[in-house]
Scaffold this active site. Structure first.
Site, PDB file in Angstrom:
ATOM      1  N   LYS A  14       0.827  -1.215   0.000  1.00  0.00           N
ATOM      2  CA  LYS A  14       0.000   0.000   0.000  1.00  0.00           C
ATOM      3  C   LYS A  14       0.859   1.263   0.000  1.00  0.00           C
ATOM      4  CE  LYS A  14      -2.032  -1.197   3.920  1.00  0.00           C
ATOM      5  NZ  LYS A  14      -1.591  -2.570   4.205  1.00  0.00           N
ATOM      6  N   ARG A  89     -10.072   0.609   7.440  1.00  0.00           N
ATOM      7  CA  ARG A  89      -9.696  -0.760   7.799  1.00  0.00           C
ATOM      8  C   ARG A  89     -10.848  -1.510   8.444  1.00  0.00           C
ATOM      9  NH1 ARG A  89      -3.878   0.384   7.860  1.00  0.00           N
ATOM     10  NH2 ARG A  89      -2.698  -1.529   8.116  1.00  0.00           N
ATOM     11  N   ARG A 128      11.392  -6.244   6.114  1.00  0.00           N
ATOM     12  CA  ARG A 128      11.329  -4.826   6.514  1.00  0.00           C
ATOM     13  C   ARG A 128      11.713  -4.680   7.995  1.00  0.00           C
ATOM     14  NH1 ARG A 128       5.857  -1.544   5.748  1.00  0.00           N
ATOM     15  NH2 ARG A 128       5.224  -2.869   7.477  1.00  0.00           N
ATOM     16  N   ARG A 134      11.151  -1.855  12.597  1.00  0.00           N
ATOM     17  CA  ARG A 134       9.788  -1.453  12.963  1.00  0.00           C
ATOM     18  C   ARG A 134       9.226  -2.449  13.977  1.00  0.00           C
ATOM     19  NH1 ARG A 134       5.158   0.249   8.589  1.00  0.00           N
ATOM     20  NH2 ARG A 134       3.755  -1.100   9.763  1.00  0.00           N
ATOM     21  N   ARG A 145      -1.625  -9.446  12.974  1.00  0.00           N
ATOM     22  CA  ARG A 145      -2.094  -8.444  12.001  1.00  0.00           C
ATOM     23  C   ARG A 145      -2.837  -9.127  10.850  1.00  0.00           C
ATOM     24  NH1 ARG A 145       3.476  -5.666  10.928  1.00  0.00           N
ATOM     25  NH2 ARG A 145       2.422  -4.388   9.380  1.00  0.00           N
TER      26      ARG A 145
END
Ligand code: B4P
Length: 190
Positions: A14, A89, A128, A134, A145
């Protein structure tokens, strides 16, 4: 106005595709994930609350997100349109977005759904996490998630299907290939 919702599972691309769409079409970018991470970094009240949800892989409550979005929307002057990255969402957020935009005499034009299989999503997010550190890109949180995505966010597709605005795009391939697919769709149907 060209208002575009870009949605898909965590790691579907996204944020990555939003940057290219903005450049091509001159849109404003609203990423609720980025706004929340800035709030967290600045240690604001909202940031402190959001941190607890994000680090568990849960969604931040609708009321907080909707209030936050209304403020961001009012600060925007770009007349070309907005790309909503990672919002809505939930169905409730989709309904509220429609209301907020209608009050401002506009609406969502396209909802682009990036479709990527689960193994690829997990690999991307772990990578990532490794590179950026993160805090929500670790295996346990990623699995939460994905569960939250299937139970709360995937139904948002039905909302936009009913409105005739939903387009599924294959989200696997090079970043440029995927962008070409999105561009073709936005140009074809505009
Ligand atoms: P987000 O910041 O939206 O994070 P995300 O779902 O992980 O997607 P992101 O856009 O960052 O990643 P992308 O797919 O581009 O949300 C984070 C958290 O904030 C949520 O879990 C939630 O707790 C909270 N939140 C945010 N919005 C909310 C809302 N509306 N309501 C409630 N809570 C909310 O990219 C992932 C990786 O893949 C990158 O490293 C990228 O380089 C790579 N990649 C991208 N495209 C690729 C390709 N084609 N091939 C290979 N790798 C690719």
């Amino acid at each position: 106005m060209l208002n575009v919702v870009i949605f898909g599972a965590p790691g579907s691309g996204k944020g990555t595709q939003s940057k290219l769409i903005i450049k091509e079409f001159g849109l404003e970018h609203i990423s609720t994930g980025d706004v929340l991470r800035t709030e967290m970094k600045n240690g604001t009240e909202l940031g402190k609350i959001a941190k607890g949800y994000i680090e568990k892989g849960q969604l931040v409550p609708d009321e907080l997100i909707i209030g936050m979005l209304a403020k961001v929307l009012d600060s925007i002057e770009n007349k070309n349109g907005v790309i909503f990255d990672g919002f809505p969402r939930t169905i409730k957020q989709a309904e509220e977005l429609k209301k907020m935009l209608n009050e401002r005499k506009t609406d969502v034009k396209y909802a682009i759904n990036l479709d990527v299989e689960e193994d690829e999503l997990i690999n991307r997010l772990l990578e990532r996490g490794r590179l950026s550190g993160r805090s929500d890109d670790n295996l346990e949180t990623i699995k939460n998630r994905l569960e939250v995505y299937h139970s709360q966010t995937a139904p948002v597709a039905g909302f936009y299907i009913k409105e005739g605005k939903h387009h599924t795009i294959k989200g696997v391939g090079t970043i440029e290939e995927i962008f070409e697919r999105i561009k073709k769709k936005l140009c074809q149907t505009s």
